[in-house]
Design a protein around this motif. Structure first.
Motif, PDB file in Angstrom:
ATOM      1  N   ARG A   2      22.265  -3.904   5.019  1.00  0.00           N
ATOM      2  CA  ARG A   2      23.506  -4.052   5.792  1.00  0.00           C
ATOM      3  C   ARG A   2      23.136  -4.715   7.123  1.00  0.00           C
ATOM      4  N   ILE A   3      23.686  -5.921   7.324  1.00  0.00           N
ATOM      5  CA  ILE A   3      23.274  -6.787   8.432  1.00  0.00           C
ATOM      6  C   ILE A   3      24.497  -7.178   9.254  1.00  0.00           C
ATOM      7  N   VAL A   4      24.358  -7.130  10.576  1.00  0.00           N
ATOM      8  CA  VAL A   4      25.371  -7.678  11.468  1.00  0.00           C
ATOM      9  C   VAL A   4      24.913  -9.057  11.907  1.00  0.00           C
ATOM     10  N   HIS A   5      25.787 -10.034  11.764  1.00  0.00           N
ATOM     11  CA  HIS A   5      25.509 -11.412  12.198  1.00  0.00           C
ATOM     12  C   HIS A   5      26.424 -11.712  13.380  1.00  0.00           C
ATOM     13  N   VAL A  38      27.119  -8.185   4.855  1.00  0.00           N
ATOM     14  CA  VAL A  38      26.978  -8.850   6.146  1.00  0.00           C
ATOM     15  C   VAL A  38      28.303  -8.786   6.905  1.00  0.00           C
ATOM     16  N   LEU A  39      28.251  -8.218   8.095  1.00  0.00           N
ATOM     17  CA  LEU A  39      29.409  -8.204   8.989  1.00  0.00           C
ATOM     18  C   LEU A  39      29.238  -9.319  10.004  1.00  0.00           C
ATOM     19  N   HIS A  40      30.186 -10.255  10.023  1.00  0.00           N
ATOM     20  CA  HIS A  40      30.142 -11.318  11.025  1.00  0.00           C
ATOM     21  C   HIS A  40      30.917 -10.864  12.259  1.00  0.00           C
ATOM     22  N   VAL A  41      30.265 -10.912  13.415  1.00  0.00           N
ATOM     23  CA  VAL A  41      30.902 -10.499  14.664  1.00  0.00           C
ATOM     24  C   VAL A  41      31.002 -11.707  15.594  1.00  0.00           C
ATOM     25  N   GLY A  57      30.321  -7.703  25.132  1.00  0.00           N
ATOM     26  CA  GLY A  57      29.393  -6.621  24.828  1.00  0.00           C
ATOM     27  C   GLY A  57      30.109  -5.387  24.324  1.00  0.00           C
ATOM     28  N   ASP A  58      31.224  -5.032  24.964  1.00  0.00           N
ATOM     29  CA  ASP A  58      31.974  -3.835  24.572  1.00  0.00           C
ATOM     30  C   ASP A  58      32.463  -3.926  23.131  1.00  0.00           C
ATOM     31  N   VAL A  59      33.088  -5.060  22.770  1.00  0.00           N
ATOM     32  CA  VAL A  59      33.646  -5.177  21.419  1.00  0.00           C
ATOM     33  C   VAL A  59      32.542  -5.318  20.378  1.00  0.00           C
ATOM     34  N   THR A  60      31.430  -5.928  20.773  1.00  0.00           N
ATOM     35  CA  THR A  60      30.315  -6.083  19.828  1.00  0.00           C
ATOM     36  C   THR A  60      29.688  -4.736  19.509  1.00  0.00           C
ATOM     37  N   VAL A  61      29.383  -3.955  20.535  1.00  0.00           N
ATOM     38  CA  VAL A  61      28.786  -2.633  20.312  1.00  0.00           C
ATOM     39  C   VAL A  61      29.725  -1.753  19.498  1.00  0.00           C
ATOM     40  N   GLN A  62      31.025  -1.825  19.789  1.00  0.00           N
ATOM     41  CA  GLN A  62      31.993  -1.026  19.036  1.00  0.00           C
ATOM     42  C   GLN A  62      32.003  -1.434  17.563  1.00  0.00           C
ATOM     43  N   ALA A  63      31.973  -2.745  17.296  1.00  0.00           N
ATOM     44  CA  ALA A  63      31.978  -3.224  15.910  1.00  0.00           C
ATOM     45  C   ALA A  63      30.708  -2.796  15.182  1.00  0.00           C
ATOM     46  N   VAL A  64      29.575  -2.841  15.864  1.00  0.00           N
ATOM     47  CA  VAL A  64      28.313  -2.426  15.262  1.00  0.00           C
ATOM     48  C   VAL A  64      28.329  -0.935  14.959  1.00  0.00           C
ATOM     49  N   LYS A  65      28.844  -0.130  15.875  1.00  0.00           N
ATOM     50  CA  LYS A  65      28.911   1.315  15.659  1.00  0.00           C
ATOM     51  C   LYS A  65      29.777   1.647  14.456  1.00  0.00           C
ATOM     52  N   GLU A  66      30.919   0.984  14.341  1.00  0.00           N
ATOM     53  CA  GLU A  66      31.825   1.250  13.221  1.00  0.00           C
ATOM     54  C   GLU A  66      31.169   0.846  11.900  1.00  0.00           C
ATOM     55  N   PHE A  67      30.477  -0.283  11.906  1.00  0.00           N
ATOM     56  CA  PHE A  67      29.788  -0.748  10.704  1.00  0.00           C
ATOM     57  C   PHE A  67      28.680   0.234  10.319  1.00  0.00           C
ATOM     58  N   GLY A  72      25.635   2.684   7.560  1.00  0.00           N
ATOM     59  CA  GLY A  72      24.335   2.329   8.122  1.00  0.00           C
ATOM     60  C   GLY A  72      24.251   0.853   8.472  1.00  0.00           C
ATOM     61  N   CYS A  73      23.233   0.515   9.264  1.00  0.00           N
ATOM     62  CA  CYS A  73      23.008  -0.877   9.644  1.00  0.00           C
ATOM     63  C   CYS A  73      21.504  -1.089   9.744  1.00  0.00           C
ATOM     64  N   ASP A  74      20.994  -2.062   8.997  1.00  0.00           N
ATOM     65  CA  ASP A  74      19.556  -2.290   8.930  1.00  0.00           C
ATOM     66  C   ASP A  74      19.057  -3.348   9.913  1.00  0.00           C
TER      67      ASP A  74
END
Length: 394
Positions: A2-5, A38-41, A57-67, A72-74
């Motif tokens: 599980r990857i955030v891009h 893959v979650l594209h942010v 930064g705020d919306v990115t961290v929030q999106a990563v936390k939800e993902f 999980g997020c690898d």
């Protein structure tokens, strides 16, 4: 996996196509087709507008936390630069136990764009080995050098029934590209250009003052020029821009006659059509010169996306000699290299001749096999995981 891009470049909220569609056609599509989630942010898309670094930064961290909470997020992967990414964002994601990687897209020409963010990432990936000393000075804790890759699902060999014994160039025609194209056309070597023509960039007379364009075409043009004076490649770029401005003022250069000769300009293809466009022509043309350095006796060259896209398409690719690129693709067996515009014309004529049809086909097959075996994005992400100690298969 599980990857955030992360990429803050494309104005997706406008309803237009992704400005940086390469991120989707290359990395994201390939990773997803290999079974990765893959979650594209794009923080601008999440906000519905352009915003500040803090807002992004705020919306990115929030999106990563939800993902991460959902399964999980690898890995957090980004192409972050200082003006749109707060270093604390990467540090906060790292504190969540998620490894972070940043790919520098312009480390050789604009290293100062990542001066602040470099030290915040667990791994910094640069595509040019010459940038490594400066990135270390910026505080890179873990640094790896790898070139770009290409997605074999989007870029693949196609045999077009309407084959054309010509060279194809895909992209915007400026600088060294416009000169190479003009010189080929005026030497009666047929060339087909898919993309933004020099007339669209420079106007009908294709006259340009590079030094002034560099200062005024970008919002931060003066800042770029000032920052460039702090390192060798930057000073060389500035010197070349000044020399090219003098040349364009005093000389009747080939690129001032972009419509002369055997050249056709056509609309740029979608990524999905690239393979057909490449497969329909005998050769493809690459251009590795950095900025205006092609006017110097020893231009600075660097490897672009295009070389791996062409290789993955199985194209017979004609491109400037670059020692690193020649270590990936064997000269005259997998890729065709030239060291001057004159040699480019000679080699184009040689490889376009019908007597070379069989050799070109062998080259196409060999370069595709080489690209598929070592230069996919999966290979690149696997190397990142290995450097980070992530024991998963990409």
């Amino acid at each position: 996996m599980r990857i955030v891009h992360y990429n803050a470049g494309g104005p997706e909220f406008t309803g237009r196509e992704f400005q940086y569609d390469a991120h989707h056609a290359h990395m994201i599509d390939e990773l997803r087709k290999r079974g990765h989630d893959v979650l594209h942010v794009n923080p601008a898309a999440l906000l519905g507008r352009y915003g500040t670094r803090a807002e992004y930064g705020d919306v990115t961290v929030q999106a990563v936390k939800e993902f991460a909470d959902a399964g999980g997020c690898d890995l957090f992967f980004s192409t972050a630069v200082d003006h749109s990414f707060d270093p604390e964002t990467a540090r906060e994601i790292s504190r969540l136990g998620i490894p972070t990687v940043n790919l520098g897209m312009d480390d050789l020409s604009h290293p100062f764009r990542v001066k602040e963010v470099t030290s915040a990432f667990d791994l910094v990936w640069t595509t040019d080995v010459r940038a490594m000393p400066r990135l270390k000075k910026y505080g890179a804790r873990n640094l790896v050098h790898m070139p770009y890759g290409a997605n074999p699902n989007i870029f693949y060999p196609v045999s077009e029934p309407d084959f054309e014994r010509a060279i194809v160039f895909i992209g915007a025609c400026y600088g060294a590209r416009s000169r190479a194209i003009a010189m080929l056309a005026q030497a009666d070597v047929p060339i087909r250009v898919y993309g933004t023509s020099p007339m669209d960039i420079y106007g009908d007379d294709a006259k340009s003052l590079p030094a002034l364009r560099g200062l005024f075409s970008y919002r931060d043009g003066w800042h770029r020029a000032f920052q460039s004076m702090a390192f060798h490649e930057g000073r060389t770029i500035v010197r070349a821009a000044l020399l090219r401005t003098v040349e364009n003022t005093l000389k009747d250069l080939p690129e001032k006659h972009p419509k002369k000769g055997n050249v056709e300009y056509r609309q740029g293809p979608s990524f999905e059509d690239w393979s057909r466009v490449m497969g329909g022509r005998a050769l493809s043309l690459g251009s590795l010169e950095l900025a205006s350095t092609f006017v110097l006796s020893k231009p600075i060259t660097f490897i672009r996306f295009r070389e791996f896209e062409a290789a993955m398409c199985g194209a017979a690719h004609l491109v400037n000699y670059n020692e690193e690129l020649a270590s990936y693709f064997a000269p005259d067996k997998e890729m065709i290299f030239f060291e001057s515009f004159e040699e480019m014309i000679d080699k184009a004529r040689f490889w376009l001749h019908p007597d070379r049809d069989g050799a070109r086909q062998k080259m196409r097959e060999a370069v595709r096999a080489s690209a598929l075996g070592a230069h996919t994005w999966s290979h690149r992400f696997q190397a990142c995981c290995d450097h980070l100690g992530i024991h998963q298969t990409v």
